[in-house]
Design a protein around this motif. Structure first.
Motif, PDB file in Angstrom:
ATOM      1  N   THR A 263      33.066  33.985  45.497  1.00 34.13           N
ATOM      2  CA  THR A 263      33.154  33.527  46.877  1.00 34.13           C
ATOM      3  C   THR A 263      33.033  34.719  47.817  1.00 34.13           C
ATOM      4  N   ASP A 264      32.979  34.469  49.103  1.00 33.16           N
ATOM      5  CA  ASP A 264      32.927  35.529  50.099  1.00 33.16           C
ATOM      6  C   ASP A 264      34.130  36.448  49.935  1.00 33.16           C
ATOM      7  N   LYS A 265      33.895  37.713  49.706  1.00 29.79           N
ATOM      8  CA  LYS A 265      34.915  38.750  49.477  1.00 29.79           C
ATOM      9  C   LYS A 265      35.756  38.463  48.238  1.00 29.79           C
ATOM     10  N   GLY A 266      35.205  37.692  47.299  1.00 27.40           N
ATOM     11  CA  GLY A 266      35.905  37.357  46.055  1.00 27.40           C
ATOM     12  C   GLY A 266      35.295  38.081  44.878  1.00 27.40           C
TER      13      GLY A 266
ATOM     14  N   LEU B 286      33.510  45.211  26.569  1.00 27.67           N
ATOM     15  CA  LEU B 286      34.947  44.991  26.429  1.00 27.67           C
ATOM     16  C   LEU B 286      35.513  44.150  27.572  1.00 27.67           C
ATOM     17  N   GLY B 287      34.998  44.339  28.778  1.00 31.22           N
ATOM     18  CA  GLY B 287      35.507  43.625  29.943  1.00 31.22           C
ATOM     19  C   GLY B 287      34.736  44.033  31.181  1.00 31.22           C
ATOM     20  N   TYR B 288      35.057  43.382  32.300  1.00 26.43           N
ATOM     21  CA  TYR B 288      34.354  43.700  33.536  1.00 26.43           C
ATOM     22  C   TYR B 288      35.184  43.308  34.756  1.00 26.43           C
ATOM     23  N   VAL B 289      34.811  43.912  35.870  1.00 25.41           N
ATOM     24  CA  VAL B 289      35.352  43.588  37.193  1.00 25.41           C
ATOM     25  C   VAL B 289      34.157  43.510  38.130  1.00 25.41           C
ATOM     26  N   ILE B 290      34.019  42.393  38.834  1.00 26.37           N
ATOM     27  CA  ILE B 290      32.968  42.296  39.848  1.00 26.37           C
ATOM     28  C   ILE B 290      33.561  41.740  41.128  1.00 26.37           C
ATOM     29  N   THR B 291      33.100  42.274  42.247  1.00 25.91           N
ATOM     30  CA  THR B 291      33.482  41.774  43.564  1.00 25.91           C
ATOM     31  C   THR B 291      32.215  41.602  44.386  1.00 25.91           C
ATOM     32  N   ALA B 292      32.252  40.614  45.265  1.00 22.80           N
ATOM     33  CA  ALA B 292      31.063  40.305  46.062  1.00 22.80           C
ATOM     34  C   ALA B 292      31.392  40.362  47.542  1.00 22.80           C
ATOM     35  N   ASN B 293      30.438  40.841  48.324  1.00 17.54           N
ATOM     36  CA  ASN B 293      30.598  40.936  49.767  1.00 17.54           C
ATOM     37  C   ASN B 293      30.412  39.582  50.451  1.00 17.54           C
ATOM     38  N   ALA B 294      29.749  38.659  49.779  1.00 17.75           N
ATOM     39  CA  ALA B 294      29.521  37.303  50.279  1.00 17.75           C
ATOM     40  C   ALA B 294      29.384  36.389  49.064  1.00 17.75           C
TER      41      ALA B 294
END
Length: 131
Positions: free
Chosen positions: A87-90, A55-63
């Motif tokens: 991106t970094d913290k994006g 249905l959907g997603y949320v992802i965040t990256a530390n770098a």
């Protein structure tokens, strides 16, 4: 024009009301917490022969890292998305789409995977329903 639409709406009634069927699915939230490059299973079918829809997603990256979602069946990975550039913290968000308008429908019996281009901590969640 508006009068024609109002007239048509009086005579063109749906034969079945699907609004009650649309939310009969139970939405599951699958956490994402990965840091290894390559494929990582998010949902393992383990022979249950289930069919999932995203249905959907949320992802965040530390770098900075590239992410893609896919399915694995019989040891073969097939990707459902292109690269999602974090991106970094994006991160990237795709809001939930209400059933029956699924974002992706997985083949029956497949594992849902996430693929990282590098060893970076990635978190979030993915919303799925079994169909």
């Amino acid at each position: 024009f508006l009068g024609v639409l109002l007239l048509l709406s009086q005579y063109c009634q749906p034969t079945i009301d699907i609004s009650s069927l649309m939310w009969s699915y139970r939405r599951d939230i699958v956490p994402i917490s990965v840091s290894s490059s390559g494929d990582t299973n998010l949902i393992e079918d383990n022979g249950a022969n289930r069919r999932w829809a995203v249905l959907g997603y949320v992802i965040t990256a530390n770098a900075a890292v590239n992410v893609k979602f896919g399915v694995k069946k019989g040891g073969v990975s097939t990707y459902l998305t292109g690269l999602l550039y974090c991106t970094d913290k994006g991160g990237v968000v795709y809001p939930d789409t209400p059933p029956p308008n699924f974002l992706y429908v997985m083949p029956r019996g497949a594992d849902l995977i996430i693929n990282l281009s590098g060893a970076v901590a990635v978190g979030g969640h993915i919303s799925v329903v079994e169909i």
